[in-house]
Design a protein around this motif. Structure first.
Motif, PDB file in Angstrom:
ATOM      1  N   ILE A   1       0.886  -1.260  -0.030  1.00 21.70           N
ATOM      2  CA  ILE A   1       0.036  -0.046  -0.189  1.00 21.70           C
ATOM      3  C   ILE A   1       0.902   1.425  -0.076  1.00 21.70           C
ATOM      4  N   GLY A   2       2.002   1.116   0.714  1.00 25.00           N
ATOM      5  CA  GLY A   2       3.013   2.494   0.615  1.00 25.00           C
ATOM      6  C   GLY A   2       3.521   2.660  -0.458  1.00 25.00           C
ATOM      7  N   GLN A   3       3.513   1.827  -1.682  1.00 26.32           N
ATOM      8  CA  GLN A   3       3.938   2.132  -2.953  1.00 26.32           C
ATOM      9  C   GLN A   3       3.001   2.865  -3.848  1.00 26.32           C
ATOM     10  N   GLY A   4       1.939   3.234  -3.236  1.00 19.71           N
ATOM     11  CA  GLY A   4       0.613   4.012  -3.899  1.00 19.71           C
ATOM     12  C   GLY A   4      -0.465   3.146  -4.265  1.00 19.71           C
ATOM     13  N   ASN A   5      -0.653   2.081  -3.595  1.00 24.31           N
ATOM     14  CA  ASN A   5      -2.299   1.173  -3.729  1.00 24.31           C
ATOM     15  C   ASN A   5      -3.017   1.703  -2.928  1.00 24.31           C
ATOM     16  N   GLN A   6      -4.204   1.074  -2.964  1.00 19.68           N
ATOM     17  CA  GLN A   6      -5.289   1.459  -2.040  1.00 19.68           C
ATOM     18  C   GLN A   6      -5.654  -0.215  -1.363  1.00 19.68           C
TER      19      GLN A   6
ATOM     20  N   SER B   1     -10.763   6.612   6.380  1.00 18.44           N
ATOM     21  CA  SER B   1      -9.638   6.492   5.463  1.00 18.44           C
ATOM     22  C   SER B   1      -8.456   7.062   6.328  1.00 18.44           C
ATOM     23  N   ILE B   2      -7.157   5.940   6.010  1.00 15.68           N
ATOM     24  CA  ILE B   2      -6.073   6.181   6.861  1.00 15.68           C
ATOM     25  C   ILE B   2      -4.890   6.232   6.001  1.00 15.68           C
ATOM     26  N   PRO B   3      -4.410   7.316   5.595  1.00 16.37           N
ATOM     27  CA  PRO B   3      -3.138   7.368   4.489  1.00 16.37           C
ATOM     28  C   PRO B   3      -1.919   6.713   5.247  1.00 16.37           C
ATOM     29  N   TYR B   4      -1.370   5.979   4.348  1.00 14.51           N
ATOM     30  CA  TYR B   4      -0.001   5.262   4.668  1.00 14.51           C
ATOM     31  C   TYR B   4       0.842   5.651   3.731  1.00 14.51           C
ATOM     32  N   LYS B   5       2.077   6.428   3.776  1.00 14.37           N
ATOM     33  CA  LYS B   5       3.164   6.680   2.842  1.00 14.37           C
ATOM     34  C   LYS B   5       2.403   7.270   1.568  1.00 14.37           C
ATOM     35  N   GLU B   6       2.640   6.452   0.257  1.00 16.02           N
ATOM     36  CA  GLU B   6       1.936   7.005  -0.724  1.00 16.02           C
ATOM     37  C   GLU B   6       0.420   6.419  -1.025  1.00 16.02           C
ATOM     38  N   GLY B   7       0.189   5.505  -0.160  1.00 14.31           N
ATOM     39  CA  GLY B   7      -1.159   4.804  -0.426  1.00 14.31           C
ATOM     40  C   GLY B   7      -2.142   5.227   0.527  1.00 14.31           C
ATOM     41  N   ILE B   8      -3.086   4.489   0.677  1.00 17.72           N
ATOM     42  CA  ILE B   8      -4.430   4.781   1.540  1.00 17.72           C
ATOM     43  C   ILE B   8      -5.097   3.608   2.118  1.00 17.72           C
TER      44      ILE B   8
END
Length: 336
Positions: A105-110, A191-198
């Motif tokens: 998820i941190g790579q920009g996925n959801q 929703s909880i953001p995590y690095k580039e993802g959420i």
């Protein structure tokens, strides 16, 4: 088979037929969240609807743990933007899989996860805490609302373990809520953001089950919830991790049809009864041979009776003398 065995076999088969044909038709409300089943609290309708929500994207099913799934991906597939979805009563992800999911998820996925309970290490890592309302002893209508959207879903809870909510925290942004018994709003969709993802977390997975989706007066609520996810390929992680390829076999079609399935079971029962009643080795009856009897006493009695009836006392005396002398000769012979 003897007549008695035939009667027993017919009786057992009759009882089996009565049992199978009079099985209870009571609805099974167990919350299994199985995407392949049609029970009220399964998720087959939700999974089938994914193709309509993401018409231009692939929907792939994860049959293993997320860690095992990602280890078999090539780099191009791994870094492709995707939506991760899981609907379950208890989100029982292991630590290795969760760490892999965090990185993914941190790579920009959801990730969209709807569950009643979440692991403690997941709550600590993402900085949220789940609370629970008391289990209601009576069914009554309630509603789930979406923040900033004039939309709600009115439903009658069927989940037997109460409802969960996410306590207010700086890490979680409220997207949806319900009202408790004191008319206080409680977040059930955040929703909880995590690095580039959420991460999108929903604490009322019952809303995505077959019963609630089919009973809903409209699909606006579900459409709006899923609309937070972008139009990219979907990874749906199974709650019951059984690969359908392992379920395919020569009996899969028979067992999938109730009439054929119970006919198959009755056939097996009949074969078992036949084997039980015919297990004994068949052979000719062995005649009983009586051992030879000692008739010496009867012979002596017969001779004594003859002599007694003929009153030949002298003959008896002479025979006794002869037998006595013979007895003496045998003794002397064996002794000397």
């Amino acid at each position: 088979m003897s007549r008695k065995q035939v009667i027993i076999a017919v009786f057992i088969i009759t009882i089996s037929v009565i049992f199978f044909t009079n099985r209870s038709t009571k609805v099974d409300w167990s919350p299994t969240f199985d995407e392949t089943k049609t029970k009220p609290l399964d998720t087959k309708v939700f999974v089938e609807q994914l193709k309509n929500w993401f018409p231009n994207s692939d929907v792939n099913t994860v049959y293993t743990t997320f860690y095992e799934y990602t280890t078999n991906l090539d780099d191009a597939t791994y870094y492709e933007n995707k939506n991760y979805i899981n609907i379950s009563g208890n989100y029982s992800i292991g630590k290795p899989s969760f760490e892999e999911l965090l990185y993914y998820i941190g790579q920009g996925n959801q990730a969209f996860i709807a569950a009643h309970t979440f692991p403690k290490f997941m709550q600590d890592t993402l900085g949220f805490e789940v609370g629970y309302t008391l289990v209601s002893l009576q069914e009554k209508e309630t509603a789930s609302y979406l923040l900033h959207l004039d939309d709600s879903l009115v439903y009658t809870p069927k989940y037997p373990y109460g409802e969960g909510f996410i306590k207010d925290t700086l890490a979680a942004k409220q997207l949806g809520f319900t009202y408790n018994e004191f008319c206080e709003p409680q977040s059930n969709f955040v929703s909880i953001p995590y690095k580039e993802g959420i991460f999108y977390l929903h604490t009322t997975p019952e809303l995505f089950t077959n019963y609630q989706m089919l009973e809903a007066k409209s699909s606006f609520y579900h459409d709006n919830v899923i609309s937070f996810l972008p139009e990219v390929p979907v990874l749906f992680e199974k709650t019951v991790k059984i690969d359908p390829e392992l379920q395919k076999g020569p009996l899969s079609f028979i067992l999938s049809k109730p009439p054929l399935k119970w006919s198959y079971y009755l056939t097996l029962i009949a074969l078992a009864l036949f084997m039980i009643f015919n297990a004994k080795r068949r052979q000719r009856i062995i005649p009983i041979i009586e051992p030879l009897k000692n008739t010496t006493t009867n012979f002596v009695q017969t001779l004594s009776t003859l002599h007694l009836e003929s009153e030949d006392y002298n003959g008896i005396i002479q025979k006794n003398i002869i037998y006595f002398l013979e007895f003496i000769r045998k003794i002397l012979f064996y002794k000397f």
